[in-house]
Design a protein around this motif. Structure first.
Motif, PDB file in Angstrom:
ATOM      1  N   LYS A  10       9.200 -15.175  21.449  1.00  0.00           N
ATOM      2  CA  LYS A  10       8.312 -16.049  20.678  1.00  0.00           C
ATOM      3  C   LYS A  10       8.396 -15.736  19.196  1.00  0.00           C
ATOM      4  CE  LYS A  10       5.086 -17.657  24.055  1.00  0.00           C
ATOM      5  NZ  LYS A  10       3.784 -17.577  24.685  1.00  0.00           N
ATOM      6  N   LYS A  34      -0.815 -16.450  15.771  1.00  0.00           N
ATOM      7  CA  LYS A  34       0.468 -16.808  16.369  1.00  0.00           C
ATOM      8  C   LYS A  34       1.637 -16.648  15.405  1.00  0.00           C
ATOM      9  CE  LYS A  34      -1.426 -19.991  19.742  1.00  0.00           C
ATOM     10  NZ  LYS A  34      -1.516 -21.374  20.171  1.00  0.00           N
ATOM     11  N   THR A  63       8.744 -11.623  26.229  1.00  0.00           N
ATOM     12  CA  THR A  63       8.159 -12.864  25.693  1.00  0.00           C
ATOM     13  C   THR A  63       7.771 -12.673  24.237  1.00  0.00           C
ATOM     14  OG1 THR A  63       6.774 -12.393  27.596  1.00  0.00           O
ATOM     15  CG2 THR A  63       6.833 -14.669  26.831  1.00  0.00           C
TER      16      THR A  63
END
Lengths: 276, 353
Positions: A55, A224, A51
């Protein structure tokens, strides 16, 4: 025959340099990405399932595309303006374009904190105009990353676009004017199409450069905004997993290659070929 | 192309200066190598840059060179990836490596270091014992920092429980963008006693971090930013290092010694180091109480040597934690050496959600 030999004399040194300094290490990276106690595709398999990797791949593509186009939007008018100046004035203005480019990224990132921050110039202006409740979060998120990267990338748009603009034969403009075209029409029908080669190389080089960024996202981005280069750094220096790090590098390179060849294809197939 | 016209006025000058520059670039490495080639007594130390480097040079390198007649080259930024490359190719360039906690033990696990003589320093003098291939140099102290002009006494958190208490002390916080130190802080906040931290309860730590996540303005990557964020008022309270508060703000900002997280900095000698004997002598020399005191007087961290403490100025000691206080925790580098990889990946994935 003679021409071939001459070409080699000109291109030879660069070729040797590229072979020795770029190709050999690159092959070593490819080899490292495939070798882990025997030749295997494990690193790629692990990455595609992770992941974290997925991402950050998406983030990298998003940030690189937005940064490349934002730089184009800001850089194109600058190039247009530069193209209309006298050579002397242009030389001076080009230095102004280059000044931020010569400034260290760390220093610039700190400067951006002063401009974009909670108590920065922009927010203070907003407080003054609309009261203290109005404030924008411009730092430590995607906005901060894009602003920081665009600031760095604009010169890489200005120069290729400027070169394309300067290459346009002035008589084409004159002809258009004589035929009664107005400035907007001249821009859309002549300037823009003929500057496409510069635009394409600007977008490609800024996109490829953005894909490898990591200092600006680290300093101005939020949690992020993890880019692929941050992952390469993590696997290279922190976990010493060079197998994975190299595989990410190879994937980044593949992305850049696809982007570059797409532009190359579009450029050679361009109907504006006559411009050259 | 017409681009060339841009450079026309000064093309000649441009070319000549470019040639000069490239000549310099070519010559520079030659100068360095030729200097390296002279003299039998040499040593290459890789350490941190900036003001840290000045401290290392003044307190350790210069006096060592004078006393032992060894020519020491100091290089910036210890990088484990470069150690790995040197070990892989057998082309060892560095002798002594300045390693913060987990970097030291990770190198140890990978077999990058030479074993050290356990008698190098009197173990009774060291706060923590020598490891088989790592010499403890000093402790760096992390904890809660604030700007006293904005948050006077009683208005800011003083321990990790309060740092995680968003109701009592609302405001933006910072953490390091890595699991080490951050998970420890979370567990201390959640009530785990400092001496019972390890093995870390990772799930519990992430659960505690989930609660403060929205109040974190920045997960700090570059150490100086942790204080810069307080100065620019982006953060109300920040996870900072005591020595940095002392040097970066002239001691004007607040740092709580009520509860601290303390990590070790080590010296290690690279396996098959070209100047092994000098390297060993240098590490032993750096553990000498007087050198430890001189080093920490400038750097402001806690010396590993007990005897060095009384040699420090009163003013400097004010910025050091009391290690006998039960509230202070010590980072367990051995635990991190084994878990860093998996926990870091989890931490990074956790940050993305």
């Amino acid at each position: 025959m003679k021409a071939g030999r001459e070409a080699f004399a000109y291109l030879g040194p660069a070729l040797v340099l590229v072979l020795g300094v770029v190709l050999v290490p690159l092959l070593f990276v490819v080899y490292t990405s495939l070798y882990n106690q025997g030749v295997t595709l494990d690193a790629y398999r692990v990455l595609l399932k992770s992941t974290l990797f997925q991402k950050s791949l998406v983030t990298t593509l998003e940030i690189s595309l937005v940064a490349a186009f934002a730089s184009l939007l800001l850089g194109y008018p600058v190039a247009l303006h530069l193209a209309r100046q006298s050579a002397r004035q242009r030389a001076f203005l080009m230095i102004l374009v280059l000044v931020p480019f010569w400034t260290s990224i760390l220093v610039k990132s700190y400067a951006f904190t002063l401009i974009l921050g909670k108590e920065g110039f922009i927010n203070q202006a907003l407080h003054f105009l609309f009261g203290s409740e109005v404030s924008l979060q411009l730092l430590f998120n995607r906005v901060g990353v894009i602003v920081g990267m665009t600031n760095y990338l604009v010169p890489f748009v200005v120069f290729p676009v400027l070169a394309s603009l300067l290459a346009i034969d002035k008589s084409v403009y004159r002809a258009a004017e004589i035929m009664g075209a107005r400035p907007p029409r001249i821009f859309w029908r002549i300037t823009l199409p003929l500057s496409i080669p510069g635009v394409a190389s600007a977008v490609i080089s800024t996109f490829v450069m953005s894909a490898g960024f990591f200092v600006i996202p680290a300093l101005l981005g939020g949690r992020k905004d993890v880019m692929m280069a941050n992952l390469v750094d993590f696997y290279t220096r922190e976990t010493l997993d060079w197998n994975l790090a190299s595989a990410i590098g190879v994937i980044l390179l593949a992305l850049a290659t696809v982007a570059a060849s797409a532009s190359f294809a579009s450029r050679t197939g361009s109907r504006f070929e006559f411009a050259k | 192309m017409s681009q060339s016209t841009l450079f026309k006025p000064s093309r000649r000058r441009f070319i000549s200066s470019a040639a000069g520059l490239s000549a310099l670039a070519v010559a520079a490495p030659l100068v360095v190598t030729s200097r390296k080639a002279f003299g039998a007594g040499k040593l290459v130390l890789v350490s941190w840059g900036g003001s840290y480097r000045t401290a290392v040079e003044n307190a350790l390198v210069k006096p060592f060179s004078q006393e032992m007649g060894v020519d020491v080259t100091v290089i910036d930024t210890p990088d484990l990836a470069k150690v790995k490359a040197q070990q892989m190719t057998g082309n060892i360039e560095w002798d002594v490596f300045d390693a913060p906690g987990a970097l030291g033990t990770a190198g140890s696990k990978a077999g990058f270091w030479e074993p050290l003589d356990p008698q190098m320093a009197a173990n009774s003098d060291l706060i923590v014992p020598m490891k088989k291939d790592l010499a403890p140099l000093y402790f760096f102290t992390g904890g809660i920092g604030w700007d006293p002009a904005r948050y006077p006494e009683g208005k800011h958190p003083r321990n990790f429980t309060e740092y995680f208490d968003l109701k009592k002390f609302p405001g933006k916080r910072t953490f390091r963008n890595r699991p080490s130190e951050t998970l420890e802080a979370a567990l201390l906040a959640d009530g785990v006693p400092p001496n019972k931290l390890y093995p870390l309860d990772v799930d519990r730590a992430f659960k505690a971090l989930d609660k403060v996540k929205p109040s974190v303005v920045k997960w700090v990557e570059q150490t100086p930013q942790s204080i810069a964020l307080l100065q620019s008022k982006e953060a109300d309270f920040s996870y900072v290092y005591a020595s940095r508060v002392k040097t970066q703000t002239d001691g004007k900002y607040g740092f709580s010694f009520d509860q601290t997280l303390n990590g070790l900095e080590y010296f290690a000698v690279l396996k098959n180091a070209p100047n092994k004997a000098n390297a060993m002598a240098f590490v032993a020399y750096s553990l000498r109480p007087d050198r430890q005191a001189a080093f920490m007087e400038i750097l402001g961290n806690l010396p590993a040597s007990r005897k060095a403490m009384p040699m420090l100025k009163e003013e400097t000691r004010k910025w050091m934690p009391n290690m006998s206080s039960p509230n202070n925790a010590i980072l367990d580098d051995d635990w991190w050496a084994n878990e860093f990889d998996t926990v870091s990946r989890r931490f990074k994935e956790w940050s993305l959600t």
